[in-house]
Design an enzyme around this catalytic site. Structure first.
Site, short mmCIF file in Angstrom:
data_model
loop_
_atom_site.label_atom_id
_atom_site.label_comp_id
_atom_site.label_asym_id
_atom_site.label_seq_id
_atom_site.Cartn_x
_atom_site.Cartn_y
_atom_site.Cartn_z
N ARG A 189 -2.18 -20.33 -6.49
CA ARG A 189 -3.51 -20.15 -5.94
C ARG A 189 -3.32 -21.42 -4.41
O ARG A 189 -3.08 -20.40 -3.07
CB ARG A 189 -4.52 -19.75 -6.21
CG ARG A 189 -5.87 -19.48 -5.45
CD ARG A 189 -6.71 -18.94 -5.55
NE ARG A 189 -7.60 -19.46 -7.11
CZ ARG A 189 -7.85 -21.03 -7.59
NH1 ARG A 189 -8.07 -21.23 -6.31
NH2 ARG A 189 -8.25 -20.60 -7.95
N TYR A 219 -8.13 -2.34 15.14
CA TYR A 219 -7.44 -1.19 13.42
C TYR A 219 -9.06 -0.45 12.75
O TYR A 219 -10.33 -1.44 13.03
CB TYR A 219 -6.74 -2.27 12.68
CG TYR A 219 -6.99 -1.25 11.05
CD1 TYR A 219 -6.37 0.20 11.61
CD2 TYR A 219 -7.24 -2.21 10.05
CE1 TYR A 219 -6.34 0.47 9.92
CE2 TYR A 219 -7.37 -1.68 8.85
CZ TYR A 219 -6.21 -0.90 9.16
OH TYR A 219 -6.18 0.14 7.72
N ASP A 246 -5.65 -10.59 17.49
CA ASP A 246 -5.40 -10.00 15.93
C ASP A 246 -3.60 -9.79 17.44
O ASP A 246 -3.83 -8.27 18.32
CB ASP A 246 -5.65 -8.74 15.97
CG ASP A 246 -5.10 -8.17 14.76
OD1 ASP A 246 -3.56 -8.05 15.02
OD2 ASP A 246 -5.26 -7.50 13.23
N LYS A 253 3.29 -4.75 9.12
CA LYS A 253 3.62 -4.53 9.82
C LYS A 253 5.02 -4.84 10.10
O LYS A 253 6.20 -4.85 9.68
CB LYS A 253 2.44 -4.28 10.69
CG LYS A 253 1.34 -4.08 10.65
CD LYS A 253 1.55 -2.52 9.94
CE LYS A 253 -0.10 -2.49 9.51
NZ LYS A 253 -0.34 -1.64 8.15
O1 P1T Z 1 -3.21 -2.75 5.83
P1 P1T Z 1 -3.71 -4.63 6.24
O2 P1T Z 1 -2.22 -5.71 5.84
O3 P1T Z 1 -4.64 -5.66 5.61
O4 P1T Z 1 -3.63 -5.00 7.91
C1 P1T Z 1 -4.54 -4.35 8.74
C2 P1T Z 1 -4.60 -4.53 9.71
C3 P1T Z 1 -4.93 -5.68 10.58
N1 P1T Z 1 -4.99 -5.37 11.75
C4 P1T Z 1 -4.36 -4.89 12.66
C5 P1T Z 1 -3.70 -4.58 14.26
C6 P1T Z 1 -3.23 -3.56 11.82
O5 P1T Z 1 -3.19 -2.68 12.53
C7 P1T Z 1 -3.95 -3.28 10.31
C8 P1T Z 1 -3.80 -2.11 9.64
N2 P1T Z 1 -3.26 -1.09 10.33
C9 P1T Z 1 -2.77 0.86 9.87
C10 P1T Z 1 -2.60 0.23 8.51
C11 P1T Z 1 -2.85 0.92 10.73
O6 P1T Z 1 -1.65 2.33 10.25
O7 P1T Z 1 -3.14 1.06 11.45
#
Ligand code: P1T
Length: 389
Positions: A52, A104, A176, A201
């Protein structure tokens, strides 16, 4: 090789933070699954004591992604939301955040449903006019948070200008960078203090792992993040770190194709009679086009557009697609299409969605790496299906 920040991004994506395994000569980073590490005596170890707190596969990923962002310190997390939550837990009750108005849905939910009850308030601001950021600052504002390009309206915010405003008020700027990726935008070089990613992504790029990442070049911020990463425990598995490390090797090549194909499709969508508006920063019609041209090295692979005909037409459009999958998420090799109001941004209150323009006709595309003519053929048949509603 492994720590050479002077190398160019295509080289860093493949080599940064990694070197052949000293034991076996393995060229690819081994997956070290061990949860614990033998110590030759209490407190005497080779740099890792418990997975961890730190893990060799995760360390390699953290070094590689930090190198791509030009950061001195990187931290991997179990998801993008975990990275966001950990960064925000450096704040204290009474602290205030100025946040981009278009983020998001899950990020909005963390601000609204996790941090607000803990006494950390936030003010959503349309940062296309940076003066609005200055206007929203309070003495207790500790953080400014932005997505650019934003999700799903693809607004472009001026990182350098907002960074200067935040700095002047003693607040830190978090960007972000999920939509742009380090290939297309370098927020730290523009004055941001922290960069955050959903590595789920583009960075992983194959839609087979969920992950997050945060990085900074500020030593005190890094110490805080290191402490919270370990203390809160939202770390990724070594196997997921390996997948992301493997995926990121092709990020530069993938992004070039995402940008090229999205540019072709955005121009054709803009000329289509059933499309009332296309949001793509690479189009001259986009209000942030000039800024995107200055701030980014390519307009990205995401397109949002308004389809005429309301919800019925949108449903028919999304049901008809066969190459594009109707699915949440983005940034993979495969093309995805989704309906933000019902899917990714359902946790944003209806009134706020309306104010942003996230309506029944809004469709968001993640343009993948398939043949662009096949993609256009798929969209064309979906337009035909929507017209029959
Ligand atoms: O899904 P996760 O890995 O927890 O990420 C969150 C997140 C954070 N920042 C941005 C700009 C994002 O687009 C996302 C997650 N977005 C999607 C799942 C979506 O379909 O837009």
């Amino acid at each position: 090789m492994s720590h050479a920040p002077t190398h160019r991004p295509d080289t860093l994506a493949i080599h940064a933070g990694q070197s052949p395994d000293p034991v076996s000569g393995a060229v690819m980073q081994p997956i070290v699954l061990s949860s614990t590490f033998a110590q030759s005596g209490p407190g005497e170890h080779k740099g890792w004591d418990y997975s961890r707190s730190g893990n060799p596969t995760r360390d390699a990923l953290e070094r590689c992604l930090a190198a791509l962002e030009g950061a001195a310190h990187g931290f991997a997390f179990a998801s993008g939301c975990a990275a966001t939550t950990v960064i925000l837990h450096a704040l204290r009750p009474g602290d205030h955040v100025v946040c981009g108005d278009d983020v998001y849905g899950g990020t909005f939910r963390i601000f609204d449903k996790v941090m607000r009850p803990l006494g950390v308030s936030s003010t959503p601001v349309d940062m296309t006019d940076p003066a609005r950021v200055r206007g929203a600052l309070r003495p207790e504002t500790k953080l400014v948070w932005m997505e650019t390009p934003s999700n799903p309206m693809l607004k472009i915010f001026d990182i350098a200008e907002v960074a200067a405003i935040a700095r002047g008020a003693g607040a830190r700027l978090v960007v972000d960078n999920t939509f742009a990726t380090p290939m297309l935008q370098s927020p730290l070089a523009l004055g941001a203090d922290v960069v955050v990613h959903s590595t789920t992504k583009y960075i992983n790029g194959h839609s087979d792992a969920v992950g997050g990442f945060a990085c900074t070049s500020d030593a005190a911020t890094a110490e805080q993040l290191r402490f919270l990463q370990n203390a809160m425990g939202a770390v990724p598995s070594p196997f997921d770190c390996y997948l992301v490390l493997r995926g990121v090797k092709t990020l530069p090549v993938r992004m070039r194709q995402h940008v090229a194909s999205a540019g072709v499709l955005a121009a054709r969508l803009e000329a289509h009679p059933a499309v009332t508006r296309v949001l793509y920063p690479g189009l001259p019609s986009h209000p942030g086009h000039a800024l995107a041209t200055r701030q980014m090295r390519g307009a990205g692979g995401m397109i949002s557009f308004d389809l005429a005909g309301g919800l019925g037409a949108s449903r028919a459009f999304l049901k008809q697609l066969s190459i594009f999958a109707c699915a949440e998420s983005l940034g993979g090799v495969e093309s995805l299409a989704e309906h933000p109001a019902i899917m990714t941004h359902a946790s944003v209150p209806a009134e706020a969605r309306r104010a942003l323009g996230i309506g029944d006709g809004l469709i968001r595309l993640s343009v993948g790496l398939e043949d662009v003519e096949d993609l256009w053929g798929d969209l064309s048949s979906a337009f035909d299906a929507a017209a029959r509603v």
